[in-house]
Design a protein around this motif. Structure first.
Motif, mmCIF file in Angstrom:
data_model
loop_
_atom_site.group_PDB
_atom_site.id
_atom_site.type_symbol
_atom_site.label_atom_id
_atom_site.label_comp_id
_atom_site.label_asym_id
_atom_site.label_seq_id
_atom_site.Cartn_x
_atom_site.Cartn_y
_atom_site.Cartn_z
ATOM 1 N N TRP A 1 8.627 -1.430 9.076
ATOM 2 C CA TRP A 1 9.983 -2.212 8.465
ATOM 3 C C TRP A 1 9.239 -3.350 7.992
ATOM 4 O O TRP A 1 9.616 -3.613 7.032
ATOM 5 C CB TRP A 1 10.562 -2.656 9.608
ATOM 6 N N PHE A 2 8.878 -3.606 8.535
ATOM 7 C CA PHE A 2 7.796 -5.294 8.771
ATOM 8 C C PHE A 2 7.433 -5.610 6.335
ATOM 9 O O PHE A 2 7.885 -5.838 5.383
ATOM 10 C CB PHE A 2 7.086 -5.405 9.088
ATOM 11 N N ALA A 3 6.617 -3.931 6.904
ATOM 12 C CA ALA A 3 5.786 -3.281 5.272
ATOM 13 C C ALA A 3 7.042 -3.697 3.907
ATOM 14 O O ALA A 3 6.716 -4.047 3.055
ATOM 15 C CB ALA A 3 4.996 -1.802 5.452
ATOM 16 N N ARG A 4 8.520 -3.172 4.927
ATOM 17 C CA ARG A 4 8.993 -2.835 3.069
ATOM 18 C C ARG A 4 9.585 -3.975 2.824
ATOM 19 O O ARG A 4 10.286 -4.014 2.385
ATOM 20 C CB ARG A 4 10.275 -1.975 3.720
ATOM 21 N N ASN A 5 9.983 -5.075 4.556
ATOM 22 C CA ASN A 5 10.607 -5.907 3.218
ATOM 23 C C ASN A 5 9.771 -7.567 3.707
ATOM 24 O O ASN A 5 10.074 -8.161 2.270
ATOM 25 C CB ASN A 5 11.796 -6.066 4.805
ATOM 26 N N ALA A 6 8.998 -7.298 3.973
ATOM 27 C CA ALA A 6 7.643 -8.882 3.785
ATOM 28 C C ALA A 6 6.382 -8.569 3.041
ATOM 29 O O ALA A 6 6.006 -9.551 2.348
ATOM 30 C CB ALA A 6 7.354 -9.359 5.021
ATOM 31 N N VAL A 7 6.831 -7.199 1.928
ATOM 32 C CA VAL A 7 5.160 -7.092 1.728
ATOM 33 C C VAL A 7 5.869 -6.020 0.691
ATOM 34 O O VAL A 7 6.515 -5.959 0.008
ATOM 35 C CB VAL A 7 4.771 -6.424 2.622
ATOM 36 N N PRO A 8 4.334 -6.667 -0.699
ATOM 37 C CA PRO A 8 4.551 -5.917 -2.519
ATOM 38 C C PRO A 8 4.055 -4.140 -2.020
ATOM 39 O O PRO A 8 3.770 -4.166 -0.635
ATOM 40 C CB PRO A 8 3.635 -6.275 -2.716
ATOM 41 N N GLU A 9 4.840 -3.596 -2.697
ATOM 42 C CA GLU A 9 4.729 -2.200 -2.810
ATOM 43 C C GLU A 9 2.845 -1.860 -2.192
ATOM 44 O O GLU A 9 2.166 -1.880 -2.213
ATOM 45 C CB GLU A 9 4.950 -1.390 -4.042
ATOM 46 N N VAL A 10 3.054 -1.006 -0.890
ATOM 47 C CA VAL A 10 1.778 -0.675 -0.181
ATOM 48 C C VAL A 10 0.856 0.406 -1.096
ATOM 49 O O VAL A 10 2.385 1.482 -0.458
ATOM 50 C CB VAL A 10 1.843 -0.246 0.494
ATOM 51 N N ASP A 11 -0.049 0.207 -1.585
ATOM 52 C CA ASP A 11 -0.460 2.057 -1.892
ATOM 53 C C ASP A 11 -1.102 2.816 -0.505
ATOM 54 O O ASP A 11 -2.398 1.730 -0.192
ATOM 55 C CB ASP A 11 -1.591 1.487 -3.197
ATOM 56 N N GLU A 12 -0.476 2.960 -0.654
ATOM 57 C CA GLU A 12 -1.927 4.045 0.674
ATOM 58 C C GLU A 12 -2.592 5.060 0.425
ATOM 59 O O GLU A 12 -3.352 5.513 1.438
ATOM 60 C CB GLU A 12 -0.180 4.897 1.235
ATOM 61 N N ARG A 13 -3.369 5.294 -0.715
ATOM 62 C CA ARG A 13 -4.734 5.602 -1.207
ATOM 63 C C ARG A 13 -5.765 4.451 -0.117
ATOM 64 O O ARG A 13 -5.621 3.605 0.284
ATOM 65 C CB ARG A 13 -5.328 5.474 -2.455
ATOM 66 N N THR A 14 -6.775 5.386 0.287
ATOM 67 C CA THR A 14 -8.263 4.104 0.792
ATOM 68 C C THR A 14 -8.795 4.029 -0.363
ATOM 69 O O THR A 14 -9.262 5.154 -1.168
ATOM 70 C CB THR A 14 -8.708 6.121 1.694
ATOM 71 N N VAL A 15 -9.070 2.824 0.489
ATOM 72 C CA VAL A 15 -10.041 2.736 -0.538
ATOM 73 C C VAL A 15 -11.946 2.758 -0.651
ATOM 74 O O VAL A 15 -11.461 2.514 0.935
ATOM 75 C CB VAL A 15 -10.204 1.150 -0.627
ATOM 76 N N THR A 16 -12.666 3.257 -1.036
ATOM 77 C CA THR A 16 -13.935 4.070 -0.284
ATOM 78 C C THR A 16 -14.954 2.874 -0.574
ATOM 79 O O THR A 16 -15.911 3.565 0.222
ATOM 80 C CB THR A 16 -14.090 5.708 -1.115
ATOM 81 N N ARG A 17 -14.819 2.158 -1.553
ATOM 82 C CA ARG A 17 -16.146 1.912 -2.256
ATOM 83 C C ARG A 17 -15.820 0.175 -2.280
ATOM 84 O O ARG A 17 -14.726 0.250 -2.887
ATOM 85 C CB ARG A 17 -16.740 2.353 -2.972
ATOM 86 N N ILE A 18 -16.059 -0.408 -2.214
ATOM 87 C CA ILE A 18 -15.478 -2.645 -2.865
ATOM 88 C C ILE A 18 -17.970 -2.639 -2.993
ATOM 89 O O ILE A 18 -18.333 -2.783 -2.709
ATOM 90 C CB ILE A 18 -15.532 -2.956 -1.684
ATOM 91 N N VAL A 19 -17.458 -2.860 -4.259
ATOM 92 C CA VAL A 19 -18.934 -3.564 -4.719
ATOM 93 C C VAL A 19 -18.648 -5.331 -5.830
ATOM 94 O O VAL A 19 -17.796 -5.358 -6.033
ATOM 95 C CB VAL A 19 -19.725 -2.830 -6.136
ATOM 96 N N SER A 20 -19.729 -6.173 -5.296
ATOM 97 C CA SER A 20 -19.667 -7.441 -5.624
ATOM 98 C C SER A 20 -20.285 -6.736 -7.622
ATOM 99 O O SER A 20 -20.483 -6.706 -7.622
ATOM 100 C CB SER A 20 -20.509 -8.110 -5.209
ATOM 101 N N ARG A 21 -19.108 -7.729 -8.186
ATOM 102 C CA ARG A 21 -18.855 -8.141 -9.712
ATOM 103 C C ARG A 21 -18.898 -9.402 -10.447
ATOM 104 O O ARG A 21 -19.001 -10.221 -9.457
ATOM 105 C CB ARG A 21 -18.138 -7.111 -10.187
ATOM 106 N N PRO A 22 -19.620 -9.505 -11.189
ATOM 107 C CA PRO A 22 -19.666 -11.302 -11.715
ATOM 108 C C PRO A 22 -18.567 -10.974 -11.935
ATOM 109 O O PRO A 22 -17.103 -10.631 -12.665
ATOM 110 C CB PRO A 22 -19.946 -11.228 -12.837
ATOM 111 N N GLY A 23 -17.835 -12.758 -11.170
ATOM 112 C CA GLY A 23 -16.367 -12.828 -11.451
ATOM 113 C C GLY A 23 -15.529 -12.849 -10.652
ATOM 114 O O GLY A 23 -14.148 -12.775 -10.356
#
Length: 414
Positions: free
Chosen positions: A93-115
């Motif tokens: 309920w909180f997610a529907r009302n207080a948060v922009p649309e949530v993408d339910e996909r899973t993030v599998t990797r985060i890499v540092s890039r310039p900027g």
């Protein structure tokens, strides 16, 4: 490019997203809302924290747990535990009302890039962002005792791996641990007809006290104030002053993080355990091996015995090395503190500029409140202020802010 990518949609991730949206940041939120609460806690469990200490956070404090309960015709009362299923529905309920649309996909990797950073989803999409708030909850940090590692999941599991306990109905189950997760899991197993025992290293079980009435004489409140982590000045300090907690010497913080609010059962659980669950104190498993029909446990100071399944309710260890979705280079570059968790600054920024952390992984820096939903309010407001400072610091020369998604500011060239 987004201003902020929030990875995780539990209480911390959703609270951060609500504050970031209200601040006008151009953000993206990834994760299945309240996933661990929906999938990894058996029906029949209750929140250990008081209802008033279990709110997700938005800047207006509009989307509180008591407001949700009111929509369901339920009153959230001090001293009356809230079912986990209701709390999970509140989060949705909180997610529907207080948060922009949530993408339910899973993030599998985060890499540092310039900027900034590059995030890759499970289906291969690449997203670019200037900052990241990592709010991955507790599941990456599951801790199973060394003696039990290597055995099949059919024989050994963690308490957080069960959305229900029906598969154990009528079986012989041994639960390892002496805290709330162990005791509540054991109670639920006993109530569905299992032969269950609890093995605890401690020489006695510890139970939280029944909370005092909300309305008390002033002298009682002054002597032992209420807080989101329980009564008493120490708990009040941990709950209400995480920013000051971070100023303590690192050895002091490490000691408190390791010992404060140790294993204990909720007051309302005691009657369900005593007389119904066999509790074996001063029992530590030293070795385990598969045998026909289950597991043979070797226990220090006691005879070995066989059981059909072992549930390790042995908590979580939030170390840097378990942040597997960070690239090896990014993960390895993070400074750590003595317990192996990443070091965080005053606004939850890691040692890598633009990478912010939230939840259990920050408990060594900001104290025991970060192990509970109650810490989400301090975290969300503080972290988003830090993100805004970082974005301001990193604005290229000659750039001006222009309106973006959700009324956000995006950087453009003159």
């Amino acid at each position: 490019m987004y201003d902020l990518l929030v990875v995780g949609a539990g209480p911390y991730g959703l609270s951060i997203a609500a504050h970031a949206a209200a601040a006008g940041l151009n953000l993206r939120v990834f994760g299945r809302p309240m996933a661990s609460w929906r999938d990894n806690m058996p029906g029949g469990m209750f929140l250990k924290s008081e209802p008033w200490a279990s709110n997700l956070s938005d800047p207006s404090a509009r989307w509180r747990l008591d407001a949700y309960c009111a929509t369901q015709g339920v009153t959230a009362r001090h001293g009356e535990p809230i079912p986990v299923e209701m709390f999970a529905r509140y989060g949705l309920w909180f997610a529907r009302n207080a948060v922009p649309e949530v993408d339910e996909r899973t993030v599998t990797r985060i890499v540092s890039r310039p900027g900034g950073f590059e995030a890759v989803t499970a289906d291969g999409e690449t997203v670019h962002t200037r900052t990241v708030a990592l709010a991955v909850g507790v599941m990456p940090f599951v801790e199973i005792p060394a003696a039990l590692r290597g055995l099949s999941p059919d024989l050994v599991s963690h308490s957080s791996h069960h959305g229900d306990l029906d598969r154990f109905r009528g079986r012989d189950v041994t639960v390892i641990g002496g805290g709330q997760a162990a005791l509540e899991t054991a109670a639920l197993l006993a109530e569905q007809g299992c032969q269950v025992r609890v093995l605890a290293r401690a020489d006695r079980l510890r139970w939280n006290d029944v909370p005092p009435p909300w309305e008390r004489p002033r002298w009682q409140a002054a002597r032992s104030p209420q807080s989101g982590l329980g009564c008493g000045w120490r708990n009040w300090f941990y709950a209400e002053r995480p920013g000051f907690y971070r100023r303590l010497p690192e050895p002091t913080r490490a000691r408190i993080a390791a010992t404060a609010l140790g294993p204990a059962g909720a007051w309302w659980l005691r009657d369900r355990v005593e007389g119904s669950v066999r509790v074996c104190l001063d029992h530590e498993v030293t070795a385990a091996r598969a045998v026909p029909g289950g597991v043979r446990l070797e226990v220090a100071g006691a005879d070995s015995f066989d059981t059909e399944h072992v549930i390790a309710a042995t908590g979580f260890k939030a170390t840097r090395d378990r942040l597997g979705l960070l690239s090896g280079e990014l993960r390895g570059a993070l400074a750590t503190v003595s317990d192996g968790s990443p070091e965080v600054g005053r606004d939850f920024e890691s040692s890598h500029p633009g990478l912010f952390l939230a939840g259990l992984v920050t408990a060594a820096g900001f104290g025991p409140a970060m192990r509970f939903v109650y810490g989400a309010t301090f975290t969300a407001g503080t972290l988003v202020r830090g993100v805004r400072r970082r974005l301001h610091t990193d604005v290229p020369s000659g750039a001006i802010p222009a309106p973006g998604r959700h009324g956000a500011a995006e950087t453009v060239r003159r």
